[in-house]
Design an enzyme around this catalytic site. Structure first.
Site, short mmCIF file in Angstrom:
data_model
loop_
_atom_site.label_atom_id
_atom_site.label_comp_id
_atom_site.label_asym_id
_atom_site.label_seq_id
_atom_site.Cartn_x
_atom_site.Cartn_y
_atom_site.Cartn_z
N HIS A 23 -56.73 8.77 16.82
CA HIS A 23 -57.66 8.84 15.68
C HIS A 23 -56.84 8.84 14.39
O HIS A 23 -56.93 9.77 13.59
CB HIS A 23 -58.53 10.11 15.72
CG HIS A 23 -59.59 10.12 16.77
ND1 HIS A 23 -60.11 11.27 17.30
CD2 HIS A 23 -60.24 9.10 17.39
CE1 HIS A 23 -61.04 10.97 18.20
NE2 HIS A 23 -61.13 9.66 18.27
N HIS A 79 -68.61 1.70 24.87
CA HIS A 79 -68.38 2.44 23.61
C HIS A 79 -67.52 1.54 22.73
O HIS A 79 -66.56 0.94 23.21
CB HIS A 79 -67.65 3.72 24.02
CG HIS A 79 -67.15 4.61 22.93
ND1 HIS A 79 -67.77 4.75 21.72
CD2 HIS A 79 -66.08 5.47 22.92
CE1 HIS A 79 -67.09 5.65 21.00
NE2 HIS A 79 -66.07 6.08 21.71
N GLU A 81 -65.57 2.28 20.13
CA GLU A 81 -64.35 2.76 19.46
C GLU A 81 -63.19 1.84 19.89
O GLU A 81 -63.09 1.44 21.05
CB GLU A 81 -64.07 4.23 19.80
CG GLU A 81 -63.07 4.83 18.83
CD GLU A 81 -63.06 6.36 18.80
OE1 GLU A 81 -63.69 7.00 19.65
OE2 GLU A 81 -62.37 6.90 17.90
N ASP A 83 -60.19 1.98 20.78
CA ASP A 83 -59.32 2.22 21.94
C ASP A 83 -59.92 1.63 23.22
O ASP A 83 -59.20 1.42 24.19
CB ASP A 83 -59.00 3.71 22.12
CG ASP A 83 -60.21 4.61 22.07
OD1 ASP A 83 -61.17 4.30 21.34
OD2 ASP A 83 -60.20 5.65 22.75
N HIS A 145 -68.92 9.79 23.17
CA HIS A 145 -68.43 10.46 22.02
C HIS A 145 -69.07 9.99 20.72
O HIS A 145 -69.05 10.69 19.71
CB HIS A 145 -66.91 10.22 22.04
CG HIS A 145 -66.12 10.37 20.82
ND1 HIS A 145 -65.21 9.47 20.37
CD2 HIS A 145 -66.11 11.38 19.94
CE1 HIS A 145 -64.64 9.89 19.28
NE2 HIS A 145 -65.16 11.05 18.99
N ASP A 164 -65.45 8.07 27.57
CA ASP A 164 -64.63 9.18 27.07
C ASP A 164 -64.84 10.49 27.83
O ASP A 164 -63.91 11.31 27.91
CB ASP A 164 -64.95 9.43 25.59
CG ASP A 164 -64.22 8.49 24.64
OD1 ASP A 164 -63.13 8.00 25.01
OD2 ASP A 164 -64.72 8.26 23.54
N TYR A 192 -58.68 18.10 24.98
CA TYR A 192 -59.52 16.94 24.68
C TYR A 192 -60.95 17.40 24.43
O TYR A 192 -61.59 17.00 23.44
CB TYR A 192 -59.42 16.03 25.89
CG TYR A 192 -60.12 14.71 25.88
CD1 TYR A 192 -59.43 13.53 25.65
CD2 TYR A 192 -61.47 14.60 26.20
CE1 TYR A 192 -60.05 12.29 25.70
CE2 TYR A 192 -62.10 13.37 26.26
CZ TYR A 192 -61.38 12.23 26.01
OH TYR A 192 -62.01 11.00 26.07
N HIS A 225 -59.80 7.60 29.69
CA HIS A 225 -58.45 8.09 29.34
C HIS A 225 -57.95 9.00 30.47
O HIS A 225 -58.71 9.81 31.01
CB HIS A 225 -58.48 8.95 28.07
CG HIS A 225 -58.91 8.21 26.84
ND1 HIS A 225 -58.12 7.26 26.23
CD2 HIS A 225 -60.03 8.30 26.08
CE1 HIS A 225 -58.76 6.80 25.16
NE2 HIS A 225 -59.92 7.41 25.05
FE1 FEO Z 1 -64.30 7.62 21.55
FE2 FEO Z 1 -61.66 6.96 23.65
O1 FEO Z 1 -62.87 6.63 22.26
#
Ligand code: FEO
Length: 396
Positions: A23, A79, A81, A83, A145, A164, A192, A225
Protein backbone atom coordinates in the site's frame (compact mmCIF):
# COMPACT_ATOMS: atom_id res chain seq x y z
CA UNK A 1 7.42 -22.83 -10.13
CA UNK A 2 3.75 -23.70 -10.54
CA UNK A 3 2.06 -25.88 -7.96
CA UNK A 4 -0.97 -28.17 -8.33
CA UNK A 5 -3.43 -27.66 -5.45
CA UNK A 6 -5.78 -30.41 -6.50
CA UNK A 7 -6.24 -32.15 -9.82
CA UNK A 8 -6.46 -29.54 -12.57
CA UNK A 9 -6.14 -26.51 -10.27
CA UNK A 10 -2.76 -24.77 -10.24
CA UNK A 11 -1.15 -21.94 -8.31
CA UNK A 12 0.48 -19.77 -10.99
CA UNK A 13 1.26 -16.77 -8.80
CA UNK A 14 4.44 -15.00 -7.78
CA UNK A 15 6.37 -14.85 -4.51
CA UNK A 16 7.73 -11.36 -3.86
CA UNK A 17 10.59 -11.98 -1.44
CA UNK A 18 11.88 -8.43 -1.71
CA UNK A 19 8.70 -6.57 -0.76
CA UNK A 20 9.18 -4.55 2.42
CA UNK A 21 6.28 -2.10 2.16
CA UNK A 22 2.78 -2.49 0.80
CA UNK A 23 0.00 0.00 0.00
CA UNK A 24 2.78 2.41 -0.95
CA UNK A 25 4.72 2.64 2.30
CA UNK A 26 1.69 2.26 4.53
CA UNK A 27 2.10 -1.37 5.59
CA UNK A 28 5.35 -3.06 6.56
CA UNK A 29 5.99 -6.48 5.04
CA UNK A 30 9.23 -7.73 6.62
CA UNK A 31 8.57 -11.26 5.36
CA UNK A 32 7.66 -10.19 1.81
CA UNK A 33 4.42 -11.38 0.25
CA UNK A 34 2.96 -13.34 -2.62
CA UNK A 35 0.37 -12.55 -5.28
CA UNK A 36 -1.59 -15.73 -5.78
CA UNK A 37 -3.34 -16.49 -9.05
CA UNK A 38 -5.03 -19.80 -9.85
CA UNK A 39 -5.41 -21.58 -13.18
CA UNK A 40 -8.26 -24.09 -13.54
CA UNK A 41 -7.90 -26.58 -16.39
CA UNK A 42 -11.45 -27.59 -17.29
CA UNK A 43 -13.38 -27.48 -20.55
CA UNK A 44 -13.29 -23.70 -20.24
CA UNK A 45 -9.88 -22.70 -18.97
CA UNK A 46 -10.14 -20.19 -16.16
CA UNK A 47 -7.72 -17.88 -14.42
CA UNK A 48 -8.74 -16.58 -11.00
CA UNK A 49 -7.00 -13.26 -10.32
CA UNK A 50 -3.69 -12.07 -11.69
CA UNK A 51 -0.57 -10.61 -10.02
CA UNK A 52 0.87 -7.14 -9.53
CA UNK A 53 1.89 -5.56 -12.85
CA UNK A 54 5.71 -5.68 -12.40
CA UNK A 55 5.41 -9.49 -12.26
CA UNK A 56 3.15 -9.97 -15.30
CA UNK A 57 5.81 -11.77 -17.35
CA UNK A 58 6.36 -14.27 -14.56
CA UNK A 59 2.61 -14.94 -14.42
CA UNK A 60 2.52 -15.55 -18.16
CA UNK A 61 5.59 -17.82 -17.98
CA UNK A 62 3.92 -19.81 -15.20
CA UNK A 63 0.73 -20.23 -17.21
CA UNK A 64 2.76 -21.32 -20.26
CA UNK A 65 4.12 -24.23 -18.23
CA UNK A 66 0.56 -25.59 -18.27
CA UNK A 67 -1.24 -24.12 -21.27
CA UNK A 68 -0.95 -21.50 -24.00
CA UNK A 69 -2.40 -18.34 -22.34
CA UNK A 70 -4.38 -17.58 -25.52
CA UNK A 71 -6.59 -20.57 -24.67
CA UNK A 72 -7.87 -18.98 -21.45
CA UNK A 73 -11.64 -18.50 -21.70
CA UNK A 74 -12.50 -16.88 -18.39
CA UNK A 75 -10.59 -14.50 -16.12
CA UNK A 76 -12.13 -13.86 -12.71
CA UNK A 77 -11.16 -10.48 -11.28
CA UNK A 78 -12.23 -10.87 -7.66
CA UNK A 79 -10.88 -7.44 -6.72
CA UNK A 80 -9.42 -4.51 -8.68
CA UNK A 81 -6.62 -3.53 -6.31
CA UNK A 82 -3.48 -3.52 -8.47
CA UNK A 83 -1.74 -6.31 -6.55
CA UNK A 84 -4.36 -8.64 -8.09
CA UNK A 85 -5.54 -6.88 -11.22
CA UNK A 86 -2.24 -5.33 -12.30
CA UNK A 87 -1.58 -7.99 -14.93
CA UNK A 88 -5.07 -7.87 -16.45
CA UNK A 89 -3.92 -5.74 -19.41
CA UNK A 90 -1.12 -8.19 -20.23
CA UNK A 91 -3.40 -11.19 -19.73
CA UNK A 92 -6.04 -9.76 -22.05
CA UNK A 93 -3.43 -9.07 -24.69
CA UNK A 94 -2.40 -12.72 -24.38
CA UNK A 95 -6.00 -14.02 -24.16
CA UNK A 96 -8.03 -11.46 -26.13
CA UNK A 97 -11.16 -13.61 -26.25
CA UNK A 98 -11.37 -14.18 -22.53
CA UNK A 99 -14.31 -12.75 -20.70
CA UNK A 100 -13.59 -10.97 -17.44
CA UNK A 101 -15.87 -11.80 -14.52
CA UNK A 102 -16.38 -9.05 -11.95
CA UNK A 103 -18.77 -8.14 -9.16
CA UNK A 104 -21.19 -5.25 -9.62
CA UNK A 105 -18.75 -2.92 -7.84
CA UNK A 106 -15.95 -4.44 -9.93
CA UNK A 107 -17.76 -3.18 -13.03
CA UNK A 108 -16.84 0.25 -11.72
CA UNK A 109 -13.41 -0.37 -10.20
CA UNK A 110 -11.85 -2.50 -12.98
CA UNK A 111 -12.59 -0.05 -15.82
CA UNK A 112 -11.78 2.75 -13.37
CA UNK A 113 -8.24 1.42 -13.19
CA UNK A 114 -7.60 0.37 -16.78
CA UNK A 115 -10.00 2.33 -19.03
CA UNK A 116 -10.25 -0.53 -21.51
CA UNK A 117 -13.31 -1.88 -23.31
CA UNK A 118 -13.05 -5.40 -22.00
CA UNK A 119 -15.78 -8.03 -22.20
CA UNK A 120 -17.04 -7.84 -18.60
CA UNK A 121 -19.50 -10.30 -17.12
CA UNK A 122 -21.06 -9.02 -13.90
CA UNK A 123 -22.00 -11.59 -11.26
CA UNK A 124 -23.71 -11.41 -7.88
CA UNK A 125 -23.87 -13.73 -4.90
CA UNK A 126 -25.21 -17.13 -5.89
CA UNK A 127 -24.44 -16.79 -9.59
CA UNK A 128 -22.68 -19.72 -11.22
CA UNK A 129 -20.66 -20.08 -14.38
CA UNK A 130 -20.23 -23.62 -15.67
CA UNK A 131 -16.71 -24.31 -16.94
CA UNK A 132 -17.16 -28.01 -17.74
CA UNK A 133 -16.99 -30.49 -14.89
CA UNK A 134 -17.18 -27.72 -12.28
CA UNK A 135 -19.00 -24.48 -11.68
CA UNK A 136 -17.56 -21.21 -10.51
CA UNK A 137 -19.84 -20.00 -7.72
CA UNK A 138 -19.56 -16.34 -6.72
CA UNK A 139 -20.11 -14.72 -3.35
CA UNK A 140 -19.83 -10.96 -3.11
CA UNK A 141 -17.71 -9.89 -0.13
CA UNK A 142 -17.83 -6.09 -0.03
CA UNK A 143 -15.16 -4.48 2.17
CA UNK A 144 -13.11 -7.66 2.40
CA UNK A 145 -11.20 -5.64 1.25
CA UNK A 146 -12.84 -3.13 -1.12
CA UNK A 147 -16.47 -2.71 -2.19
CA UNK A 148 -15.69 -4.83 -5.27
CA UNK A 149 -14.21 -7.83 -3.43
CA UNK A 150 -15.74 -11.23 -3.98
CA UNK A 151 -15.07 -14.89 -3.30
CA UNK A 152 -15.00 -17.53 -6.02
CA UNK A 153 -15.77 -21.15 -5.08
CA UNK A 154 -14.98 -24.07 -7.38
CA UNK A 155 -17.58 -26.81 -7.11
CA UNK A 156 -16.49 -30.42 -7.25
CA UNK A 157 -12.96 -29.47 -6.19
CA UNK A 158 -14.23 -27.71 -3.05
CA UNK A 159 -11.74 -24.87 -3.40
CA UNK A 160 -12.60 -21.43 -2.02
CA UNK A 161 -10.65 -18.54 -3.55
CA UNK A 162 -11.55 -15.60 -1.27
CA UNK A 163 -8.98 -13.12 -2.59
CA UNK A 164 -7.66 -10.93 0.27
CA UNK A 165 -9.59 -12.67 3.06
CA UNK A 166 -7.56 -15.25 5.02
CA UNK A 167 -4.30 -14.03 3.46
CA UNK A 168 -0.92 -13.13 4.89
CA UNK A 169 1.97 -11.02 3.66
CA UNK A 170 4.34 -13.95 3.93
CA UNK A 171 6.84 -15.06 1.30
CA UNK A 172 7.65 -18.76 1.64
CA UNK A 173 9.37 -21.51 -0.30
CA UNK A 174 6.34 -23.77 0.23
CA UNK A 175 2.79 -23.06 -0.84
CA UNK A 176 0.75 -24.76 1.88
CA UNK A 177 -0.06 -23.97 5.49
CA UNK A 178 1.17 -27.30 6.82
CA UNK A 179 4.64 -26.72 5.36
CA UNK A 180 5.59 -23.50 7.14
CA UNK A 181 6.48 -22.25 10.60
CA UNK A 182 3.13 -21.99 12.40
CA UNK A 183 4.17 -19.14 14.68
CA UNK A 184 5.28 -17.01 11.72
CA UNK A 185 2.14 -17.91 9.77
CA UNK A 186 -0.33 -16.96 12.47
CA UNK A 187 1.55 -13.80 13.40
CA UNK A 188 1.44 -12.65 9.76
CA UNK A 189 -2.25 -13.61 9.48
CA UNK A 190 -3.05 -11.65 12.64
CA UNK A 191 -0.99 -8.63 11.57
CA UNK A 192 -2.77 -8.65 8.21
CA UNK A 193 -6.20 -8.85 9.86
CA UNK A 194 -5.45 -6.15 12.44
CA UNK A 195 -4.01 -3.67 9.94
CA UNK A 196 -6.26 -4.30 6.93
CA UNK A 197 -9.52 -5.97 7.86
CA UNK A 198 -10.18 -4.92 11.47
CA UNK A 199 -12.39 -1.93 10.52
CA UNK A 200 -14.58 -4.33 8.56
CA UNK A 201 -14.99 -6.87 11.35
CA UNK A 202 -18.76 -6.62 11.22
CA UNK A 203 -18.73 -7.51 7.53
CA UNK A 204 -16.28 -10.35 8.23
CA UNK A 205 -18.62 -11.89 10.79
CA UNK A 206 -21.63 -11.57 8.49
CA UNK A 207 -19.76 -12.99 5.51
CA UNK A 208 -18.57 -16.02 7.46
CA UNK A 209 -22.11 -16.67 8.71
CA UNK A 210 -23.43 -16.33 5.16
CA UNK A 211 -20.79 -18.68 3.78
CA UNK A 212 -21.33 -21.29 6.50
CA UNK A 213 -25.08 -21.19 5.79
CA UNK A 214 -24.37 -22.21 2.19
CA UNK A 215 -23.14 -25.54 3.60
CA UNK A 216 -20.49 -25.94 0.93
CA UNK A 217 -17.70 -28.47 1.49
CA UNK A 218 -14.32 -26.77 1.77
CA UNK A 219 -11.15 -28.78 1.19
CA UNK A 220 -8.87 -25.85 0.33
CA UNK A 221 -8.94 -22.12 1.04
CA UNK A 222 -6.70 -20.40 -1.47
CA UNK A 223 -6.29 -16.70 -0.65
CA UNK A 224 -4.55 -14.16 -2.84
CA UNK A 225 -1.59 -13.61 -0.47
CA UNK A 226 0.60 -16.03 1.44
CA UNK A 227 0.13 -19.72 1.96
CA UNK A 228 -2.84 -21.85 0.93
CA UNK A 229 -4.89 -23.48 3.69
CA UNK A 230 -5.20 -27.18 2.85
CA UNK A 231 -4.56 -28.75 6.27
CA UNK A 232 -7.64 -28.13 8.43
CA UNK A 233 -8.53 -25.17 6.18
CA UNK A 234 -11.36 -23.98 8.39
CA UNK A 235 -8.92 -23.17 11.19
CA UNK A 236 -8.31 -19.77 9.62
CA UNK A 237 -12.08 -19.18 9.41
CA UNK A 238 -12.33 -19.94 13.13
CA UNK A 239 -9.51 -17.46 13.81
CA UNK A 240 -11.25 -14.81 11.74
CA UNK A 241 -14.46 -15.31 13.73
CA UNK A 242 -12.48 -14.75 16.92
CA UNK A 243 -10.61 -11.74 15.57
CA UNK A 244 -13.79 -10.19 14.17
CA UNK A 245 -15.42 -10.47 17.60
CA UNK A 246 -12.56 -8.32 18.95
CA UNK A 247 -12.58 -9.84 22.41
CA UNK A 248 -9.20 -8.68 23.72
CA UNK A 249 -6.65 -10.62 25.70
CA UNK A 250 -6.11 -9.58 29.31
CA UNK A 251 -2.96 -7.69 28.42
CA UNK A 252 -1.68 -4.17 27.78
CA UNK A 253 0.52 -2.29 25.37
CA UNK A 254 2.47 0.79 26.42
CA UNK A 255 3.34 3.01 23.49
CA UNK A 256 5.49 6.04 24.06
CA UNK A 257 8.10 8.42 22.73
CA UNK A 258 10.74 10.15 24.80
CA UNK A 259 13.47 12.76 24.41
CA UNK A 260 15.59 12.46 27.56
CA UNK A 261 14.21 9.21 29.02
CA UNK A 262 11.79 10.77 31.52
CA UNK A 263 8.71 9.45 29.73
CA UNK A 264 10.49 6.11 29.15
CA UNK A 265 11.07 5.78 32.88
CA UNK A 266 7.39 6.50 33.45
CA UNK A 267 6.50 3.76 30.95
CA UNK A 268 8.69 1.29 32.83
CA UNK A 269 7.07 2.21 36.14
CA UNK A 270 3.56 1.71 34.70
CA UNK A 271 4.75 -1.66 33.43
CA UNK A 272 5.94 -2.52 36.94
CA UNK A 273 2.40 -1.96 38.18
CA UNK A 274 0.97 -4.23 35.50
CA UNK A 275 3.58 -6.86 36.32
CA UNK A 276 2.75 -6.66 40.02
CA UNK A 277 -0.76 -7.84 39.14
CA UNK A 278 0.45 -10.45 36.67
CA UNK A 279 -0.87 -8.67 33.58
CA UNK A 280 1.32 -9.27 30.50
CA UNK A 281 2.40 -6.20 28.58
CA UNK A 282 4.58 -5.04 25.73
CA UNK A 283 6.31 -1.67 25.47
CA UNK A 284 6.91 0.11 22.17
CA UNK A 285 9.08 3.15 21.52
CA UNK A 286 7.31 4.79 18.61
CA UNK A 287 10.37 6.57 17.27
CA UNK A 288 11.83 3.19 16.29
CA UNK A 289 8.97 0.67 16.42
CA UNK A 290 7.28 -0.85 13.36
CA UNK A 291 3.88 0.86 13.41
CA UNK A 292 2.04 -2.10 11.92
CA UNK A 293 3.47 -4.51 14.47
CA UNK A 294 2.42 -2.12 17.23
CA UNK A 295 -1.09 -2.08 15.76
CA UNK A 296 -1.20 -5.89 15.73
CA UNK A 297 -0.23 -6.00 19.40
CA UNK A 298 -2.68 -3.22 20.25
CA UNK A 299 -5.39 -5.19 18.44
CA UNK A 300 -4.87 -8.11 20.83
CA UNK A 301 -4.56 -6.12 24.05
CA UNK A 302 -7.31 -4.82 26.34
CA UNK A 303 -5.42 -1.68 27.37
CA UNK A 304 -3.57 0.85 25.24
CA UNK A 305 -1.43 3.19 27.35
CA UNK A 306 0.16 6.10 25.50
CA UNK A 307 2.91 8.43 26.62
CA UNK A 308 4.73 11.47 25.32
CA UNK A 309 6.56 14.42 26.77
CA UNK A 310 5.12 17.81 25.91
CA UNK A 311 6.76 19.10 22.76
CA UNK A 312 5.80 22.45 21.25
CA UNK A 313 2.57 22.41 23.30
CA UNK A 314 1.61 18.98 21.97
CA UNK A 315 2.91 15.42 21.68
CA UNK A 316 6.03 14.17 19.95
CA UNK A 317 5.30 13.71 16.22
CA UNK A 318 6.24 10.02 16.12
CA UNK A 319 3.12 9.23 18.16
CA UNK A 320 0.81 10.63 15.52
CA UNK A 321 1.06 7.98 12.75
CA UNK A 322 0.18 5.31 15.30
CA UNK A 323 -2.73 7.32 16.71
CA UNK A 324 -3.99 8.23 13.25
CA UNK A 325 -3.91 4.55 12.28
CA UNK A 326 -5.72 3.63 15.49
CA UNK A 327 -8.39 6.25 14.78
CA UNK A 328 -9.06 4.75 11.37
CA UNK A 329 -9.18 1.18 12.65
CA UNK A 330 -11.76 2.03 15.37
CA UNK A 331 -10.83 -1.04 17.42
CA UNK A 332 -13.42 -2.26 19.87
CA UNK A 333 -13.33 -3.00 23.61
CA UNK A 334 -10.24 -0.95 24.46
CA UNK A 335 -9.43 0.96 27.61
CA UNK A 336 -6.45 3.25 27.99
CA UNK A 337 -4.62 5.99 29.79
CA UNK A 338 -2.02 8.65 29.07
CA UNK A 339 1.23 9.79 30.66
CA UNK A 340 4.15 12.05 29.94
CA UNK A 341 6.78 14.41 31.27
CA UNK A 342 6.99 18.14 30.68
CA UNK A 343 9.15 21.13 31.43
CA UNK A 344 6.84 24.15 31.35
CA UNK A 345 3.49 24.13 29.48
CA UNK A 346 2.57 20.43 29.92
CA UNK A 347 -0.23 19.80 27.39
CA UNK A 348 0.73 16.31 26.20
CA UNK A 349 -1.29 14.14 28.60
CA UNK A 350 -4.51 16.04 27.99
CA UNK A 351 -3.94 15.92 24.27
CA UNK A 352 -3.20 12.20 24.35
CA UNK A 353 -6.43 11.59 26.24
CA UNK A 354 -8.34 13.51 23.59
CA UNK A 355 -6.64 11.51 20.88
CA UNK A 356 -7.53 8.24 22.64
CA UNK A 357 -11.14 9.37 22.70
CA UNK A 358 -11.08 9.91 18.96
CA UNK A 359 -9.72 6.38 18.62
CA UNK A 360 -12.71 5.06 20.64
CA UNK A 361 -10.37 4.00 23.44
CA UNK A 362 -12.09 4.58 26.77
CA UNK A 363 -9.82 6.56 29.10
CA UNK A 364 -10.11 4.37 32.19
CA UNK A 365 -7.66 5.98 34.60
CA UNK A 366 -6.44 9.46 35.36
CA UNK A 367 -3.36 10.36 33.34
CA UNK A 368 -0.01 11.10 34.96
CA UNK A 369 2.09 14.14 34.07
CA UNK A 370 5.48 14.69 35.64
CA UNK A 371 7.60 17.86 35.60
CA UNK A 372 11.18 17.30 34.47
CA UNK A 373 12.50 13.86 35.39
CA UNK A 374 10.35 11.59 37.58
CA UNK A 375 11.56 11.12 41.14
CA UNK A 376 10.60 8.20 43.41
CA UNK A 377 7.21 9.67 44.22
CA UNK A 378 6.27 10.26 40.60
CA UNK A 379 7.43 6.79 39.64
CA UNK A 380 5.25 5.35 42.38
CA UNK A 381 2.29 7.30 40.93
CA UNK A 382 3.05 5.70 37.57
CA UNK A 383 3.27 2.25 39.15
CA UNK A 384 -0.14 2.87 40.73
CA UNK A 385 -1.52 3.76 37.31
CA UNK A 386 -0.28 0.35 36.16
CA UNK A 387 -1.97 -1.32 39.14
CA UNK A 388 -5.26 0.48 38.48
CA UNK A 389 -5.25 -0.48 34.82
CA UNK A 390 -4.32 -4.05 35.71
CA UNK A 391 -7.29 -4.32 38.05
CA UNK A 392 -9.59 -3.06 35.30
CA UNK A 393 -8.11 -5.47 32.76
CA UNK A 394 -8.56 -8.40 35.15
CA UNK A 395 -12.07 -7.34 36.19
CA UNK A 396 -13.45 -7.90 32.67
FE1 FEO B 1 -6.93 -5.49 -1.40
FE2 FEO B 1 -4.39 -7.76 -1.88
O1 FEO B 1 -5.50 -6.30 -2.30
Amino acid sequence: MVQELTKGVYWVGVVDWGLRHFHGHELSTPRGSSYNAYLIMDERITLVDTVWGPFQDQLLDNIRQIVDPSRIDVIVANHAEPDHSGSLPAMLRAAPNAKVVVSKAGADSVPGHYHQKWNLTVVKTGDRINIGHSDLLFIEAPMLHWPDSMFCYLTGKNVLMPNDAFGQHYATSSRFNDQVDQQELFWEALKYYANILAPFSHQVTRKIEEFVALNLPVDIIAPSHGVIWRSNPLQIVTRYKEWAAQVPERSAVIIYDTMWQATRRMADAIADGLADRGVPYKIFYTALADRNEVIAEAFRARAIVVGSPTHNRGVLPSMMPFLEELKGLQLKNKIGAAFGSYGWSGESVKELEELLGRCKVQVAARGVKVKWQPGPEALETCRKLGLELADKIKAD
